[in-house]
Design an enzyme around this catalytic site. Sequence first.
Site, PDB file in Angstrom:
ATOM      1  NE  ARG A   1      -3.913  -0.075   1.739  1.00  0.00           N
ATOM      2  CZ  ARG A   1      -4.831   0.491   2.532  1.00  0.00           C
ATOM      3  NH1 ARG A   1      -4.913   0.130   3.795  1.00  0.00           N
ATOM      4  NH2 ARG A   1      -5.633   1.428   2.058  1.00  0.00           N
TER       5      ARG A   1
ATOM      6  CG  ASP B   1      -3.239   6.796   6.180  1.00  0.00           C
ATOM      7  OD1 ASP B   1      -4.288   7.388   6.494  1.00  0.00           O
ATOM      8  OD2 ASP B   1      -3.109   5.554   6.283  1.00  0.00           O
TER       9      ASP B   1
ATOM     10  CE  LYS C   1      -9.733   5.019   4.758  1.00  0.00           C
ATOM     11  NZ  LYS C   1      -9.476   4.071   3.642  1.00  0.00           N
TER      12      LYS C   1
END
Lengths: 337, 337
Positions: free
Chosen positions: A90, A234, A245
């Site tokens: 990711r 993040d 998000k």
Amino acid sequence: VFDSVKRVVTPLRWDGRELWILDQRKLPGRIVWIRARTAEQTARAIESLAVRGAPVIGIAAAYGVALAALRSGATAQSITHAIERLARTRPTGYNLFHALNGLRLLAARSRGNITAAIVRRAVKIHRDDARSCLQMAKAGAALMRKGERILTYCNTGALATGGIGTALGVIHFGYQTGKVAEVFACETRPVGQGARLTVWECAQAGIPCTLLCDNMVASLLSTKKISRVIVGADRIARNGDTSNKIGTLQLALLARAYRIPFHIAAPFSTFDGSLRSGKAMPIEQRPPAEITGWYDGLSAGKNFEVWNPAFDVTPAKLITSYITDRGILHPPFDRAD
Amino acid sequence: VFDSVKRVVTPLRWDGRELWILDQRKLPGRIVWIRARTAEQTARAIESLAVRGAPVIGIAAAYGVALAALRSGATAQSITHAIERLARTRPTGYNLFHALNGLRLLAARSRGNITAAIVRRAVKIHRDDARSCLQMAKAGAALMRKGERILTYCNTGALATGGIGTALGVIHFGYQTGKVAEVFACETRPVGQGARLTVWECAQAGIPCTLLCDNMVASLLSTKKISRVIVGADRIARNGDTSNKIGTLQLALLARAYRIPFHIAAPFSTFDGSLRSGKAMPIEQRPPAEITGWYDGLSAGKNFEVWNPAFDVTPAKLITSYITDRGILHPPFDRAD
């Protein structure tokens, strides 16, 4: 007081030989543990969102490298291969790269038992994150007054970290210390981390929690006397621009419109010192079926497109302050209080 | 040119004795028609969202009164009872009350065959709404330039009206006349009218359409060069304050933040002349299960609450203009251009 903030759930268990991963896709309906014996199995658990949340992804990846070392006798090739595989899972969350970069250096420099050194480091990353959570909680509590009504987003609790959480950890500690009266949790489409995970964590901890859909935020802020918005992160650039998000950007804009403080809670492992601003932040695109799969008869193809970015970037100017494991920071991060 | 805008679907069919209602809860997976033979059956179809969309709710309710007249021989009591029952279905959309108020007056004043008069009025309400849609489409097209990339919300197309739609009718006509290049449709939680209905209508009409979740709007507006936001309305006060599907308020705030024109498309039957502003607008609260039902193991009860308002109120100051069947209006509605 810290001891009274119990861990309500743990997303990872390391037994010294294998990594057990709580499958978060099945929550809250079912408790299912995935046994990972290889770096590849760990990578797939990260890609499939069985384990999610930037801090715990970094921890899981570190254990994934430990699994590769244990299985291979710590050959340089197997460790490099594991690190490269896990780095491809990711792209957005920085804690993953922070953990893998540290392990790459450790493996290159280690003399003697490299496997033992890597396993020790993975366990240390896990423990350090738990301690960071408590440090954030303490810093965040100092911001709060009695009776806080806090809006949060996605899941940033015990399930997303090695400890009590980032934003939700701050809220949880604030509740235990009598400052937080109530929590409002956004559904967080399309995967529903708020509806499935944050609501579940709050219910287990006894924190009064109200679920709403992501399109109800402006209505909530304009009618329900929300005192503060606290979310996780993040990746944070040097200037404070923050990827989190998808939907965080509009939360920040709406908080600004209603003059409500908007905070990011994140450990220092989320800060990417190589990025000057949010412009070059990598944004993961997820598959259309993550959205269309919720509706009978809806499947993207020749008739329509689906746009499904997993993250967005909130400019630093919309962020009131950053609740970190080194205290409260204000951009451009040259002072802490 | 109007003739080239084909009706892609019809939400209601009246055969002179019975009302057939396309069950929109089943779309796009299945085409299921509900046969309504009484006002009560019509009311239940409205309450359950089998038929939804403010204009078509008004039309369905008119047919519901016609069914009561046909079944009872148009006794005053049966007509009054049907009107009162239908008025209790959903509180927010004004077209319902506009239609029922007209029928109440008609029934009180009619001499001769009251049943025939009521049936004629219901058919007229249906036909008038179809004409209103074309008038809105023509007015809206005059606003547009070539290459428009339009964000819309909920479903405001053929399924929501007696014609080609309000906001989506404007977009559809704009596409047929070469002005609209592309449409972006929000999922519209929790019922998903955008994902299930708007995407389906656009696909049938061949309009390029991209689906996104409601939390992706700020990210879309900040990166995808959206030229305009056009949405419908459920009730408009004298000062222009507009109630519409929950989430409209934040769309308007985000459009303002990115300096993108924000339009309401609605027929005059949506204007409630009795309301000075949006402050007293009734906002329907829907059941928690409408949200929790999407998640395995999630059920509201003693552990957490659910907030599920179906509408919110957008202040007139956030609305660039109103696309109506009487032309483009700017609040306080004392001029049209």
